[in-house]
Enzyme design. Structure first.
Site, PDB file in Angstrom:
ATOM      1  N   GLU A  83       0.848  -1.189   0.000  1.00 11.81           N
ATOM      2  CA  GLU A  83       0.000   0.000   0.000  1.00 11.81           C
ATOM      3  C   GLU A  83       0.888   1.245   0.000  1.00 11.81           C
ATOM      4  OE1 GLU A  83      -2.553   0.268   3.535  1.00 11.81           O
ATOM      5  OE2 GLU A  83      -1.856  -1.704   4.101  1.00 11.81           O
ATOM      6  N   CYS A 120      -3.827  -3.967   3.943  1.00  6.98           N
ATOM      7  CA  CYS A 120      -2.883  -4.973   4.475  1.00  6.98           C
ATOM      8  C   CYS A 120      -3.245  -6.410   4.103  1.00  6.98           C
ATOM      9  CB  CYS A 120      -2.802  -4.864   5.998  1.00  6.98           C
ATOM     10  SG  CYS A 120      -2.529  -3.202   6.580  1.00  6.98           S
ATOM     11  N   HIS A 244      -3.279 -10.461  11.634  1.00  6.69           N
ATOM     12  CA  HIS A 244      -2.733  -9.166  11.211  1.00  6.69           C
ATOM     13  C   HIS A 244      -2.450  -8.336  12.466  1.00  6.69           C
ATOM     14  CE1 HIS A 244      -2.014  -5.396   9.330  1.00  6.69           C
ATOM     15  NE2 HIS A 244      -3.086  -4.841   9.877  1.00  6.69           N
TER      16      HIS A 244
HETATM   17  N1  CAA Z   1       0.007   2.693  30.537  1.00  4.85           N
HETATM   18  C1  CAA Z   1      -0.610   1.621  29.977  1.00  4.85           C
HETATM   19  N2  CAA Z   1      -1.427   1.722  28.892  1.00  4.85           N
HETATM   20  C2  CAA Z   1      -1.615   2.947  28.339  1.00  4.85           C
HETATM   21  C3  CAA Z   1      -1.001   4.101  28.868  1.00  4.85           C
HETATM   22  C4  CAA Z   1      -0.156   3.938  30.021  1.00  4.85           C
HETATM   23  N3  CAA Z   1       0.463   4.986  30.575  1.00  4.85           N
HETATM   24  N4  CAA Z   1      -1.373   5.159  28.123  1.00  4.85           N
HETATM   25  C5  CAA Z   1      -2.206   4.689  27.150  1.00  4.85           C
HETATM   26  N5  CAA Z   1      -2.336   3.343  27.294  1.00  4.85           N
HETATM   27  C6  CAA Z   1      -3.119   2.425  26.465  1.00  4.85           C
HETATM   28  C7  CAA Z   1      -4.518   2.938  26.155  1.00  4.85           C
HETATM   29  O1  CAA Z   1      -5.437   2.626  27.211  1.00  4.85           O
HETATM   30  C8  CAA Z   1      -4.816   2.189  24.878  1.00  4.85           C
HETATM   31  O2  CAA Z   1      -5.148   0.849  25.149  1.00  4.85           O
HETATM   32  P1  CAA Z   1      -6.670   0.347  25.013  1.00  4.85           P
HETATM   33  O3  CAA Z   1      -7.099   0.665  23.610  1.00  4.85           O
HETATM   34  O4  CAA Z   1      -6.582  -1.109  25.270  1.00  4.85           O
HETATM   35  O5  CAA Z   1      -7.452   1.117  26.024  1.00  4.85           O
HETATM   36  C9  CAA Z   1      -3.438   2.146  24.180  1.00  4.85           C
HETATM   37  O6  CAA Z   1      -2.479   2.368  25.196  1.00  4.85           O
HETATM   38  C10 CAA Z   1      -3.268   3.206  23.108  1.00  4.85           C
HETATM   39  O7  CAA Z   1      -3.555   4.456  23.688  1.00  4.85           O
HETATM   40  P2  CAA Z   1      -4.503   5.490  22.946  1.00  4.85           P
HETATM   41  O8  CAA Z   1      -5.750   4.816  22.466  1.00  4.85           O
HETATM   42  O9  CAA Z   1      -4.647   6.684  23.802  1.00  4.85           O
HETATM   43  O10 CAA Z   1      -3.572   5.799  21.693  1.00  4.85           O
HETATM   44  P3  CAA Z   1      -3.820   6.759  20.486  1.00  4.85           P
HETATM   45  O11 CAA Z   1      -4.937   7.727  20.728  1.00  4.85           O
HETATM   46  O12 CAA Z   1      -2.502   7.343  20.199  1.00  4.85           O
HETATM   47  O13 CAA Z   1      -4.322   5.837  19.279  1.00  4.85           O
HETATM   48  C11 CAA Z   1      -4.408   4.109  17.694  1.00  4.85           C
HETATM   49  C12 CAA Z   1      -4.043   4.476  19.134  1.00  4.85           C
HETATM   50  C13 CAA Z   1      -5.877   4.479  17.402  1.00  4.85           C
HETATM   51  C14 CAA Z   1      -4.239   2.628  17.490  1.00  4.85           C
HETATM   52  C15 CAA Z   1      -3.476   4.924  16.741  1.00  4.85           C
HETATM   53  O14 CAA Z   1      -2.148   4.547  16.965  1.00  4.85           O
HETATM   54  C16 CAA Z   1      -3.798   4.759  15.274  1.00  4.85           C
HETATM   55  O15 CAA Z   1      -4.627   5.485  14.725  1.00  4.85           O
HETATM   56  N6  CAA Z   1      -3.118   3.809  14.573  1.00  4.85           N
HETATM   57  C17 CAA Z   1      -3.271   3.589  13.149  1.00  4.85           C
HETATM   58  C18 CAA Z   1      -4.526   2.811  12.814  1.00  4.85           C
HETATM   59  C19 CAA Z   1      -4.435   1.374  13.235  1.00  4.85           C
HETATM   60  O16 CAA Z   1      -3.371   0.782  13.371  1.00  4.85           O
HETATM   61  N7  CAA Z   1      -5.589   0.761  13.432  1.00  4.85           N
HETATM   62  C20 CAA Z   1      -5.673  -0.667  13.744  1.00  4.85           C
HETATM   63  C21 CAA Z   1      -6.837  -1.320  13.073  1.00  4.85           C
HETATM   64  S1  CAA Z   1      -6.804  -0.999  11.310  1.00  4.85           S
HETATM   65  C22 CAA Z   1      -5.618  -2.083  10.696  1.00  4.85           C
HETATM   66  O17 CAA Z   1      -5.261  -3.022  11.344  1.00  4.85           O
HETATM   67  C23 CAA Z   1      -5.032  -1.807   9.368  1.00  4.85           C
HETATM   68  C24 CAA Z   1      -3.664  -1.262   9.522  1.00  4.85           C
HETATM   69  O18 CAA Z   1      -2.690  -2.016   9.541  1.00  4.85           O
HETATM   70  C25 CAA Z   1      -3.470   0.180   9.634  1.00  4.85           C
END
Ligand code: CAA
Length: 445
Positions: A83, A120, A244
């Protein structure tokens, strides 16, 4: 024909590393545990300035062909899943074949080449295409090379920046494979979704939270569809469950839902009933919201049971070890998960021949696919031949400013002159632009 499957795998990681807990978290003002515990990631791999999807894919394919003592004439098909393509017309497979022709006698002029796109899941779709081509008897005794290669970079300050990665997986698909045989049965979950896309842009537009839910919904559909053809699934049927892995925390979420689904109406649900009750069924509730709440409470309790934890530690956790060190490789990610899991079995000295893997692939936009693989006689030799640990250990560890420079160097909108961080050695490198704007490559001895 005996069987068709993956005969060999090679992995090439980007040669730079960003330590997420030590380097990225402080710069982003985040707790390191967000990465190590929440997302389950310790580091991301990045391409050096002379690396891209072609060099990483060609380097993996080169090693694969050399190790299996193959000549271009042995290959009837080269498909690349990505991609991160930089050309809307000329497929990456032609660039990779051109690289390989620099180092092998002969050429790939009679090999069918293409490029697969569905986020993916395209790597798994390319394996499918090769499987069907061989099963149809159109391969003239030749094998297929499938390369899944990506630079999974997000725009700076996008939440996805935490989950970046870069690397390639090359796979040889053939009759009577040494590594795993593929099942004929497959399940699909597919819907028109707008959660992650790149409309004429280099870095993705992502609705991160929604993308997580879409992953879970499509994976569930695929599992149900698989059961229609493959029959009921029991957790003990599978030695590993490579899924994945955009980040290990995603798989942690998916695994408990998958487990809940496959233990329904089994001896395991019965055995757990004394401790956590039976799974709520929709017919037991007048109100959908109450049903959802009860299901969520049951899932939380299930996650804490020893039975689930043991299954997770045995079946899922081993598949996540490489991902923790490299981040998301998009099309390559599920194939990295397979290697991680098999590597753990080999290191533990397990006799795994005949054991099965439940493989869950996923692509945003969105489609999930589930199939089963059976481990073959030659699997241990294939795993022994991998040099992924050496590659991971020799990555250059970037500081934050260097990371910013590397991100800019790979950003099409930035004009930069960033020096390389590592010295290329026996590999393909990007060598500048040709007269029609094509990218050019050279093998460095
Ligand atoms: N101690 C322990 N855990 C902590 C923490 C701390 N101090 N601070 C945060 N966390 C945890 C949060 O609780 C969260 O876990 P849960 O979801 O289990 O509650 C995790 O760490 C991540 O924290 P946030 O949700 O606050 O993180 P974020 O707002 O930065 O976003 C994300 C996370 C949405 C995955 C972001 O990284 C993102 O948009 N990623 C790209 C999209 C993606 O990968 N999506 C996955 C599905 S799509 C797919 O699979 C296709 C692909 O390859 C892209």
């Amino acid at each position: 024909m005996t069987s068709v499957g993956i005969d060999a795998i090679e992995i090439h990681t980007g040669k730079l590393k960003l330590d997420l807990a030590e380097t990225f978290a402080p710069a982003m003002d985040d707790a390191p545990e967000k990465y190590t515990k929440g997302l389950g990631l310790h580091a991301s791999s990045f391409p050096d300035t002379y690396e891209d999807i072609v060099t990483m894919g060609a380097n993996a394919a080169h090693r694969l062909m050399e190790r299996k003592e193959l000549e271009p004439d042995d290959i009837g098909r080269i498909d690349v899943a990505t991609e991160s393509a930089f050309d809307h017309s000329k497929p990456v497979s032609t660039y990779i074949a051109g690289c390989l022709e620099q180092v092998f006698e002969g050429d790939f002029h009679h090999a069918n080449k293409g490029e697969r796109k569905f986020a993916c899941v395209a790597g798994t779709q390319s394996i499918d295409d090769a499987y069907n081509w061989i099963r149809a008897g159109r391969n003239r005794g030749r094998a297929a090379i499938v390369v899944a290669t990506d630079t999974a970079l997000y725009a700076r300050d996008d939440p996805g920046e935490s989950t970046q990665g870069a690397g390639a997986v090359a796979m040889l698909i053939d009759e009577d494979p040494d590594l795993v045989e593929l099942s004929k049965a497959q399940g699909f979950g597919s819907a028109d979704e707008t959660d992650f896309l790149k409309p004429q842009q280099q870095f993705p537009s992502v609705d991160g939270k929604r993308s997580v839910n879409v992953y879970l919904a499509r994976m569930r559909e695929a599992m149900i569809d698989y059961q229609r053809v493959g029959g009921d699934i029991h957790p003990d049927d599978f030695r590993l469950g490579p899924f994945h892995t955009p980040f290990p925390g995603m798989v942690r979420k998916a695994a408990v839902l998958a487990y809940r689904h496959i233990i329904r109406d089994t001896d395991i649900e019965d055995a757990l009933a004394d401790d956590i009750g039976r799974q709520p069924r929709p017919e037991g509730f007048d109100d959908e919201e109450q049903y959802r709440e009860a299901l969520s409470e049951y899932t939380d309790a299930l996650k804490e049971t020893d039975r689930y934890q043991e299954w997770y530690d045995r079946t899922i956790n081993p598949t996540l070890s490489i991902s923790r060190q490299v981040g998301n490789w998009y099309t390559g990610s599920v194939h990295v998960a397979r290697v991680s899991g098999l590597k753990a079995l080999a290191e533990a000295g397990e006799d795994a021949v005949g054991d099965q893997l439940l493989v869950g692939s996923y692509g945003s936009g969105a489609q999930a696919e589930i199939h089963v693989e059976t481990i073959q006689d030659g699997w241990e030799a294939e795993l022994d031949a991998l040099n992924i640990d050496e590659q991971l250990d020799s990555r250059y560890d970037l500081d934050f400013e260097e990371y910013e420079d590397v991100h800019d160097a790979h950003n099409y909108d930035e004009e930069t002159a960033v020096e390389e961080f590592t010295a290329p050695d026996s590999e393909f490198v990007f060598d500048g632009w040709g007269r029609m704007g094509e990218r050019q490559y050279r093998y460095v001895d």
